[in-house]
Design a protein around this motif. Structure first.
Motif, short mmCIF file in Angstrom:
data_model
loop_
_atom_site.label_atom_id
_atom_site.label_comp_id
_atom_site.label_asym_id
_atom_site.label_seq_id
_atom_site.Cartn_x
_atom_site.Cartn_y
_atom_site.Cartn_z
N GLY A 124 0.75 -1.08 0.23
CA GLY A 124 0.16 0.00 0.01
C GLY A 124 0.78 1.09 -0.11
O GLY A 124 2.16 1.47 -1.02
N THR A 125 0.74 1.77 1.16
CA THR A 125 1.37 3.68 1.21
C THR A 125 2.73 3.28 1.79
O THR A 125 3.65 4.42 2.61
N ARG A 126 3.34 1.58 2.10
CA ARG A 126 4.35 1.23 3.34
C ARG A 126 5.20 1.08 2.57
O ARG A 126 5.19 0.38 1.86
N ARG A 127 6.41 2.01 2.51
CA ARG A 127 7.58 1.87 1.81
C ARG A 127 8.64 1.30 3.76
O ARG A 127 9.23 2.58 3.77
N PHE A 128 9.12 0.03 3.08
CA PHE A 128 10.42 0.32 4.19
C PHE A 128 11.52 -0.73 3.60
O PHE A 128 11.40 -1.60 2.90
N LEU A 129 12.21 0.01 3.75
CA LEU A 129 13.88 -0.86 4.13
C LEU A 129 14.35 -2.27 5.14
O LEU A 129 13.37 -1.91 5.83
N ALA A 130 14.60 -3.33 4.42
CA ALA A 130 13.90 -4.86 5.68
C ALA A 130 15.18 -5.59 4.93
O ALA A 130 16.40 -5.46 4.03
N ALA A 131 16.27 -5.72 6.12
CA ALA A 131 17.55 -6.26 6.43
C ALA A 131 16.80 -7.98 6.68
O ALA A 131 17.26 -7.12 8.28
N SER A 132 17.37 -9.29 6.44
CA SER A 132 17.20 -10.09 6.64
C SER A 132 17.73 -11.28 6.53
O SER A 132 18.74 -11.19 5.41
N LEU A 133 18.55 -11.80 7.76
CA LEU A 133 19.53 -12.76 7.40
C LEU A 133 18.24 -13.75 7.83
O LEU A 133 17.99 -14.52 8.81
N LYS A 134 18.20 -15.31 6.59
CA LYS A 134 18.03 -16.19 6.96
C LYS A 134 19.40 -17.48 7.16
O LYS A 134 19.61 -17.52 5.97
N VAL A 135 19.27 -18.23 7.90
CA VAL A 135 19.35 -19.80 8.41
C VAL A 135 18.98 -21.10 8.25
O VAL A 135 17.96 -21.01 8.59
N ASP A 136 18.73 -21.59 7.22
CA ASP A 136 18.41 -22.86 7.08
C ASP A 136 19.28 -23.76 8.30
O ASP A 136 20.09 -23.55 9.10
N ILE A 137 18.47 -24.78 9.10
CA ILE A 137 17.98 -25.42 10.12
C ILE A 137 17.92 -26.56 8.97
O ILE A 137 17.09 -26.84 8.44
N ASP A 138 18.02 -27.79 10.51
CA ASP A 138 17.96 -29.35 10.44
C ASP A 138 16.12 -29.28 10.55
O ASP A 138 15.55 -28.62 12.07
N PRO A 139 15.44 -29.73 9.57
CA PRO A 139 13.81 -29.59 9.98
C PRO A 139 13.98 -30.53 11.14
O PRO A 139 12.54 -30.89 11.83
N VAL A 140 14.39 -31.31 11.28
CA VAL A 140 14.19 -32.30 12.67
C VAL A 140 14.36 -31.67 13.59
O VAL A 140 13.85 -32.23 15.11
N ARG A 141 14.73 -30.54 13.91
CA ARG A 141 14.53 -29.92 15.11
C ARG A 141 13.44 -29.68 15.88
O ARG A 141 12.63 -29.14 17.03
N LEU A 142 13.03 -29.53 14.69
CA LEU A 142 11.05 -28.63 14.82
C LEU A 142 9.92 -30.16 14.71
O LEU A 142 9.14 -30.29 15.75
N THR A 143 10.56 -30.82 13.84
CA THR A 143 9.53 -32.03 13.91
C THR A 143 10.12 -33.35 14.76
O THR A 143 10.88 -33.96 13.30
N PRO A 144 10.96 -33.60 15.59
CA PRO A 144 11.49 -34.63 15.69
C PRO A 144 11.02 -36.59 14.70
O PRO A 144 9.83 -36.23 14.60
N GLU A 145 11.97 -36.87 13.82
CA GLU A 145 11.42 -38.06 13.67
C GLU A 145 10.35 -38.61 14.13
O GLU A 145 9.36 -39.22 13.72
N ASP A 146 10.68 -39.10 15.94
CA ASP A 146 9.42 -39.97 16.29
C ASP A 146 7.90 -38.76 16.99
O ASP A 146 7.39 -39.25 17.88
N ALA A 147 7.90 -37.75 16.24
CA ALA A 147 6.87 -37.25 17.07
C ALA A 147 5.32 -37.66 16.14
O ALA A 147 6.22 -38.30 15.17
N PRO A 148 4.79 -37.22 16.47
CA PRO A 148 3.39 -37.87 15.50
C PRO A 148 2.94 -36.98 14.54
O PRO A 148 4.10 -35.91 14.25
N GLU A 149 2.42 -37.41 13.38
CA GLU A 149 3.24 -37.38 11.41
C GLU A 149 2.28 -35.78 11.66
O GLU A 149 2.80 -34.79 10.53
N ASP A 150 1.01 -35.73 12.18
CA ASP A 150 0.22 -34.10 12.35
C ASP A 150 0.49 -33.94 13.50
O ASP A 150 -1.08 -32.59 14.23
N SER A 151 1.04 -33.92 14.09
CA SER A 151 1.41 -32.75 14.86
C SER A 151 1.96 -31.66 14.56
O SER A 151 2.63 -31.09 13.98
N ARG A 152 0.98 -30.60 14.81
CA ARG A 152 0.45 -28.39 14.74
C ARG A 152 1.68 -28.28 15.20
O ARG A 152 2.92 -27.48 14.59
N GLN A 153 2.49 -28.79 16.54
CA GLN A 153 2.74 -28.04 17.34
C GLN A 153 4.68 -28.10 17.59
O GLN A 153 4.55 -29.59 17.33
#
Length: 270
Positions: A124-153
């Motif tokens: 819209g009328t908003r104009r911002f300069l943005a600086a962002s650092l994206k770092v890849d991480i191992d997805p297993v750290r968020l969803t361990p292999e032993d977590a339920p497949e439908d786990s949301r959290q």
């Protein structure tokens, strides 16, 4: 004059029940003829200390903390953790943070790689300069292999995935010191992303975010650094192309991050 930084132009459709009746986002997906997209989950971190005069102190001071988990169509997963300064000032970005850069080799904190971007965000009328650092991480750290497949959290609090590389960026560029352990994870948001969607003459990125009581689409195009296009002219033309597809942009155009953080923080306070 060629653009110094990339410019991302964003238009939001839906997001407010008073303007967008139930089903309007589904209708927008049909109008755009979107196929099955790439699923993702998103978390944000905020300071929810009771009694603060600022409702979203991290966001209001220009610091955004985000974790994403992408479900690829082949069944594999990708994850990343991002720190973004928005709005950012050029005077707060010392070398090497004054230019975009990336690394395919693992940084010292054991991640797979990183991407540092500087760009302008237009909503819209908003104009911002943005600086962002994206770092890849191992997805297993968020969803361990032993977590339920439908786990949301996430089984691991998202704040724990921000490592040394993020800390160096914050120490060099952020105006305010942050204790990550004191932030509260909010989410997850269920997202769907579509790439290379044709909207008029524009090749568009479309992303749908859904969380309890909130559902909207964000359509975005990007002007690359060095290009000679006028961003304002592109914004007007893009808005016209969106309207021509029968879509009704939300009257209060802003970033999807602010919209969901306001919603999630209000829900957490309630």
């Amino acid at each position: 004059m060629p653009l110094e930084h990339p410019v991302e132009i964003k238009i939001t459709v839906g997001g407010d029940p008073t303007e967008s009746p139930p089903g309007s986002v589904d209708e927008a997906v049909q109008a755009l003829e979107l196929p099955d997209g790439r699923a993702r989950r998103i978390w944000f971190l905020e300071d929810l200390t009771p009694g603060l005069t600022q409702h979203l102190p991290m966001l209001e001071t220009g610091q955004i903390f985000r974790v994403r988990l992408d479900e690829k169509k082949n069944g594999s997963r990708e994850a990343d953790a991002t720190v973004k300064l928005r709005p950012a000032r050029r005077t707060q970005l010392p070398h090497p943070w004054d230019r975009a850069h990336s690394a395919g080799e693992a940084p010292k904190d054991g991640t797979d790689g990183y991407e540092y971007r500087i760009e302008e965000d237009w909503a819209g009328t908003r104009r911002f300069l943005a600086a962002s650092l994206k770092v890849d991480i191992d997805p297993v750290r968020l969803t361990p292999e032993d977590a339920p497949e439908d786990s949301r959290q996430s089984a691991l609090p998202p704040r724990e995935v921000f490592g040394e590389h993020h800390q160096r960026f914050l120490a060099a560029c952020a105006d305010r010191r942050v204790v990550l352990a004191a932030l509260t994870p909010l989410g997850p948001i269920e997202g769907t992303r579509w790439k290379d969607v044709k909207v008029g003459k524009f090749t568009t990125m479309v992303e749908r975010w859904t969380v309890e009581g909130l559902d909207f689409l964000e359509l975005s195009i990007q002007l690359e650094a060095g290009s000679k296009g006028d961003p304002l002219e592109r914004l007007i033309a893009f808005s016209t192309a969106v309207a021509a597809r029968g879509l009704n942009p939300f009257s209060r155009q802003e970033t999807k991050t602010r919209r969901v953080l306001e919603h999630l923080a209000h829900r957490a306070g309630a």
